[in-house]
Design a protein around this motif. Structure first.
Motif, PDB file in Angstrom:
ATOM      1  N   GLU A  49     -15.655 -23.077  51.298  1.00 25.31           N
ATOM      2  CA  GLU A  49     -14.670 -22.000  51.161  1.00 25.31           C
ATOM      3  C   GLU A  49     -13.446 -22.470  50.382  1.00 25.31           C
ATOM      4  O   GLU A  49     -12.863 -21.713  49.602  1.00 25.31           O
ATOM      5  N   LYS A  50     -13.069 -23.722  50.584  1.00 28.84           N
ATOM      6  CA  LYS A  50     -11.939 -24.269  49.826  1.00 28.84           C
ATOM      7  C   LYS A  50     -12.277 -24.384  48.344  1.00 28.84           C
ATOM      8  O   LYS A  50     -11.464 -24.036  47.480  1.00 28.84           O
ATOM      9  N   LEU A  51     -13.480 -24.872  48.051  1.00 27.95           N
ATOM     10  CA  LEU A  51     -13.899 -25.008  46.654  1.00 27.95           C
ATOM     11  C   LEU A  51     -13.918 -23.658  45.945  1.00 27.95           C
ATOM     12  O   LEU A  51     -13.415 -23.522  44.825  1.00 27.95           O
ATOM     13  N   THR A  52     -14.494 -22.668  46.591  1.00 25.10           N
ATOM     14  CA  THR A  52     -14.579 -21.346  45.968  1.00 25.10           C
ATOM     15  C   THR A  52     -13.201 -20.692  45.867  1.00 25.10           C
ATOM     16  O   THR A  52     -12.916 -19.985  44.895  1.00 25.10           O
ATOM     17  N   ALA A  53     -12.337 -20.943  46.849  1.00 26.28           N
ATOM     18  CA  ALA A  53     -10.982 -20.376  46.805  1.00 26.28           C
ATOM     19  C   ALA A  53     -10.175 -20.990  45.665  1.00 26.28           C
ATOM     20  O   ALA A  53      -9.454 -20.287  44.954  1.00 26.28           O
ATOM     21  N   VAL A  54     -10.301 -22.293  45.480  1.00 24.09           N
ATOM     22  CA  VAL A  54      -9.599 -22.963  44.378  1.00 24.09           C
ATOM     23  C   VAL A  54     -10.117 -22.445  43.035  1.00 24.09           C
ATOM     24  O   VAL A  54      -9.343 -22.239  42.095  1.00 24.09           O
ATOM     25  N   ASN A  55     -11.419 -22.215  42.955  1.00 23.17           N
ATOM     26  CA  ASN A  55     -11.990 -21.652  41.723  1.00 23.17           C
ATOM     27  C   ASN A  55     -11.427 -20.262  41.445  1.00 23.17           C
ATOM     28  O   ASN A  55     -11.139 -19.914  40.295  1.00 23.17           O
ATOM     29  N   ARG A  56     -11.270 -19.472  42.506  1.00 24.28           N
ATOM     30  CA  ARG A  56     -10.710 -18.128  42.333  1.00 24.28           C
ATOM     31  C   ARG A  56      -9.265 -18.195  41.851  1.00 24.28           C
ATOM     32  O   ARG A  56      -8.833 -17.383  41.031  1.00 24.28           O
ATOM     33  N   VAL A  57      -8.522 -19.158  42.378  1.00 26.95           N
ATOM     34  CA  VAL A  57      -7.123 -19.324  41.951  1.00 26.95           C
ATOM     35  C   VAL A  57      -7.065 -19.622  40.452  1.00 26.95           C
ATOM     36  O   VAL A  57      -6.264 -19.034  39.717  1.00 26.95           O
ATOM     37  N   SER A  58      -7.928 -20.522  39.996  1.00 29.08           N
ATOM     38  CA  SER A  58      -7.933 -20.858  38.565  1.00 29.08           C
ATOM     39  C   SER A  58      -8.346 -19.661  37.717  1.00 29.08           C
ATOM     40  O   SER A  58      -7.815 -19.449  36.623  1.00 29.08           O
ATOM     41  N   GLU A  59      -9.270 -18.849  38.229  1.00 29.74           N
ATOM     42  CA  GLU A  59      -9.698 -17.656  37.495  1.00 29.74           C
ATOM     43  C   GLU A  59      -8.583 -16.627  37.392  1.00 29.74           C
ATOM     44  O   GLU A  59      -8.467 -15.917  36.394  1.00 29.74           O
ATOM     45  N   GLU A  60      -7.763 -16.538  38.434  1.00 29.83           N
ATOM     46  CA  GLU A  60      -6.672 -15.571  38.427  1.00 29.83           C
ATOM     47  C   GLU A  60      -5.508 -16.018  37.550  1.00 29.83           C
ATOM     48  O   GLU A  60      -4.788 -15.187  37.001  1.00 29.83           O
ATOM     49  N   ILE A  61      -5.328 -17.316  37.423  1.00 29.61           N
ATOM     50  CA  ILE A  61      -4.178 -17.824  36.670  1.00 29.61           C
ATOM     51  C   ILE A  61      -4.486 -17.993  35.187  1.00 29.61           C
ATOM     52  O   ILE A  61      -3.705 -17.575  34.328  1.00 29.61           O
ATOM     53  N   PHE A  62      -5.629 -18.605  34.871  1.00 29.07           N
ATOM     54  CA  PHE A  62      -5.905 -18.994  33.485  1.00 29.07           C
ATOM     55  C   PHE A  62      -6.903 -18.060  32.807  1.00 29.07           C
ATOM     56  O   PHE A  62      -7.913 -17.684  33.416  1.00 29.07           O
ATOM     57  N   PRO A  63      -6.660 -17.722  31.542  1.00 31.31           N
ATOM     58  CA  PRO A  63      -7.686 -16.996  30.781  1.00 31.31           C
ATOM     59  C   PRO A  63      -8.909 -17.887  30.586  1.00 31.31           C
ATOM     60  O   PRO A  63      -8.812 -19.117  30.688  1.00 31.31           O
ATOM     61  N   LEU A  64     -10.048 -17.277  30.295  1.00 31.41           N
ATOM     62  CA  LEU A  64     -11.325 -17.996  30.277  1.00 31.41           C
ATOM     63  C   LEU A  64     -11.317 -19.216  29.358  1.00 31.41           C
ATOM     64  O   LEU A  64     -11.738 -20.304  29.753  1.00 31.41           O
ATOM     65  N   VAL A  65     -10.849 -19.051  28.123  1.00 31.83           N
ATOM     66  CA  VAL A  65     -10.875 -20.169  27.171  1.00 31.83           C
ATOM     67  C   VAL A  65     -10.031 -21.331  27.680  1.00 31.83           C
ATOM     68  O   VAL A  65     -10.451 -22.493  27.634  1.00 31.83           O
ATOM     69  N   LEU A  66      -8.847 -21.021  28.187  1.00 31.47           N
ATOM     70  CA  LEU A  66      -7.979 -22.075  28.711  1.00 31.47           C
ATOM     71  C   LEU A  66      -8.603 -22.724  29.941  1.00 31.47           C
ATOM     72  O   LEU A  66      -8.486 -23.938  30.153  1.00 31.47           O
ATOM     73  N   ARG A  67      -9.294 -21.929  30.729  1.00 33.95           N
ATOM     74  CA  ARG A  67      -9.963 -22.460  31.921  1.00 33.95           C
ATOM     75  C   ARG A  67     -11.060 -23.452  31.540  1.00 33.95           C
ATOM     76  O   ARG A  67     -11.228 -24.487  32.185  1.00 33.95           O
ATOM     77  N   THR A  68     -11.793 -23.142  30.492  1.00 35.69           N
ATOM     78  CA  THR A  68     -12.861 -24.056  30.070  1.00 35.69           C
ATOM     79  C   THR A  68     -12.292 -25.331  29.443  1.00 35.69           C
ATOM     80  O   THR A  68     -12.932 -26.379  29.487  1.00 35.69           O
ATOM     81  N   ILE A  69     -11.093 -25.229  28.867  1.00 33.29           N
ATOM     82  CA  ILE A  69     -10.445 -26.429  28.316  1.00 33.29           C
ATOM     83  C   ILE A  69      -9.963 -27.332  29.448  1.00 33.29           C
ATOM     84  O   ILE A  69     -10.156 -28.555  29.422  1.00 33.29           O
ATOM     85  N   LEU A  70      -9.344 -26.731  30.445  1.00 37.09           N
ATOM     86  CA  LEU A  70      -8.777 -27.507  31.552  1.00 37.09           C
ATOM     87  C   LEU A  70      -9.837 -27.985  32.539  1.00 37.09           C
ATOM     88  O   LEU A  70      -9.724 -29.078  33.098  1.00 37.09           O
ATOM     89  N   PHE A  71     -10.842 -27.152  32.757  1.00 36.76           N
ATOM     90  CA  PHE A  71     -11.867 -27.475  33.756  1.00 36.76           C
ATOM     91  C   PHE A  71     -13.258 -27.379  33.126  1.00 36.76           C
ATOM     92  O   PHE A  71     -14.037 -26.478  33.469  1.00 36.76           O
ATOM     93  N   PRO A  72     -13.579 -28.267  32.202  1.00 33.49           N
ATOM     94  CA  PRO A  72     -14.897 -28.195  31.551  1.00 33.49           C
ATOM     95  C   PRO A  72     -16.027 -28.402  32.560  1.00 33.49           C
ATOM     96  O   PRO A  72     -15.886 -29.156  33.526  1.00 33.49           O
TER      97      PRO A  72
END
Length: 252
Positions: free
Chosen positions: A135-158
Motif C-alpha cells: 500500500e505504501k509503494l502504490t501510494a507513493v506511485n500515486r503521489v508521483s503521478e499526481e505531481i509530475f507530468p508523464l515525461v518528467l516522471r519517466t526522467i525522474l523514475f525510469p
C-alpha cells in the motif's frame, strides 16, 4: 399580528440560509485542509510560471545543458540545501541561477520545488503505520503521478527490471496478511495474475534481475499453511518441488 408573523418567518428564513452558508463555508475549509492539492504545493511564487510551462513541455529537460541524471542532481541539491545552506531555500535559488544563468536555472528550480514536495509527501506515506508495504509503494506511485507530468516522471523514475519483483512480492505479502485463511491455490492464482500484469512482455529481462531469494519467499507465502504442518525433512523436499512447479507456471 400578521405583520409580526411575517417578520418572524422572514427572520427564520434568513437564519436558516445563514446557517447553511456558514456550514458550507466550514465544510469547504475542512476539505481544503484535509485534502491538499499536491500540484498546488509543488511550486512557490518564484517557480509557478516555469512549473506551469513544464506541464506542456517537460521534454525540455532532456535538452542540452541540463543534468544528464536529473534525479541524482536533485538529490545532491537537496543535500546541499539541508546541510550546506541549512535549509535556506533562497540560497538554493541563487545557486541555481548562478550556475545556470538563463532559463535553465528557473526550470531546474521549479523541478526542485516539485521534487521536494514529492519527497515530503512520500515520507509522510512511508511513515504511516496503518499501511502495508504494498500500500505504501502504490501510494507513493500515486503521489508521483499526481505531481509530475508523464515525461518528467519517466526522467525522474525510469523503469528498472528490479521494480516489478519488489512490487509483486509486497503485493503477495499484503494479500496473505489480509487473507490469512486463504488456500494456497488461491494465493498462487492471484500471484500469477498479478505477475502477468506487472511483467507483461518484459518478463524475460526481469527474470535476469530477480533476487535469488525471490521465488523462495514466494513459496513460503503461498504454501505457508502446508509448510507449517510438516517436519523439517518434509519441508525441504516440498519446497523444492513447489519451487520447480512455480517456475514452470511462472515462465511457460
Amino acid at each position: 399580528m400578521p405583520v409580526n408573523k411575517k417578520k418572524i418567518i422572514t427572520f427564520l428564513v434568513i437564519l436558516i440560509l445563514l446557517s447553511l452558508f456558514l456550514g458550507g463555508f466550514v465544510y469547504i475549509l475542512f476539505l481544503k485542509n484535509t485534502n491538499p492539492d499536491l500540484k498546488a504545493s509543488s511550486y512557490d511564487s518564484r517557480s509557478e510560471l516555469y512549473w506551469e510551462r513544464l506541464q506542456n513541455r517537460p521534454e525540455v529537460l532532456l535538452g542540452p545543458g541540463y543534468p544528464t541524471d536529473l534525479r541524482d542532481f536533485l538529490e545532491t541539491l537537496r543535500g546541499k540545501e539541508s546541510y550546506l545552506w541549512e535549509g535556506d531555500r533562497d540560497k538554493t535559488y541563487t545557486h541555481l541561477l548562478e550556475t545556470y544563468p538563463d532559463e535553465r536555472g528557473h526550470v531546474l528550480y521549479a523541478v526542485f520545488i516539485a521534487f521536494m514536495n514529492w519527497k515530503e509527501k512520500s515520507s509522510e506515506v512511508e511513515q504511516r503505520g496503518d499501511l502495508s508495504a504494498y500500500e505504501k509503494l502504490t501510494a507513493v506511485n500515486r503521489v508521483s503521478e499526481e505531481i509530475f507530468p508523464l515525461v518528467l516522471r519517466t526522467i525522474l523514475f525510469p523503469k528498472h527490471p528490479t521494480t516489478p519483483p519488489v512490487l509483486l512480492l509486497s503485493y503477495l505479502e499484503d494479500y496473505v496478511q489480509k487473507n490469512p485463511y486463504s488456500y494456497s491455490r488461491e494465493r498462487k492464482r492471484i500471484f500469477l495474475r498479478k505477475m502477468e500484469e506487472l511483467y507483461q512482455a518484459e518478463k524475460w529481462e526481469i527474470r535476469t534481475w530477480e533476487s535469488p531469494m525471490f521465488l523462495r519467499q514466494v513459496i513460503e507465502l503461498i504454501y505457508e499453511r502446508e509448510i507449517l504442518e510438516m517436519s523439517e525433512e518434509e519441508k525441504t523436499s516440498y519446497r523444492s518441488a513447489k519451487l520447480e512447479e512455480l517456475k514452470a507456471d511462472f515462465w511457460n
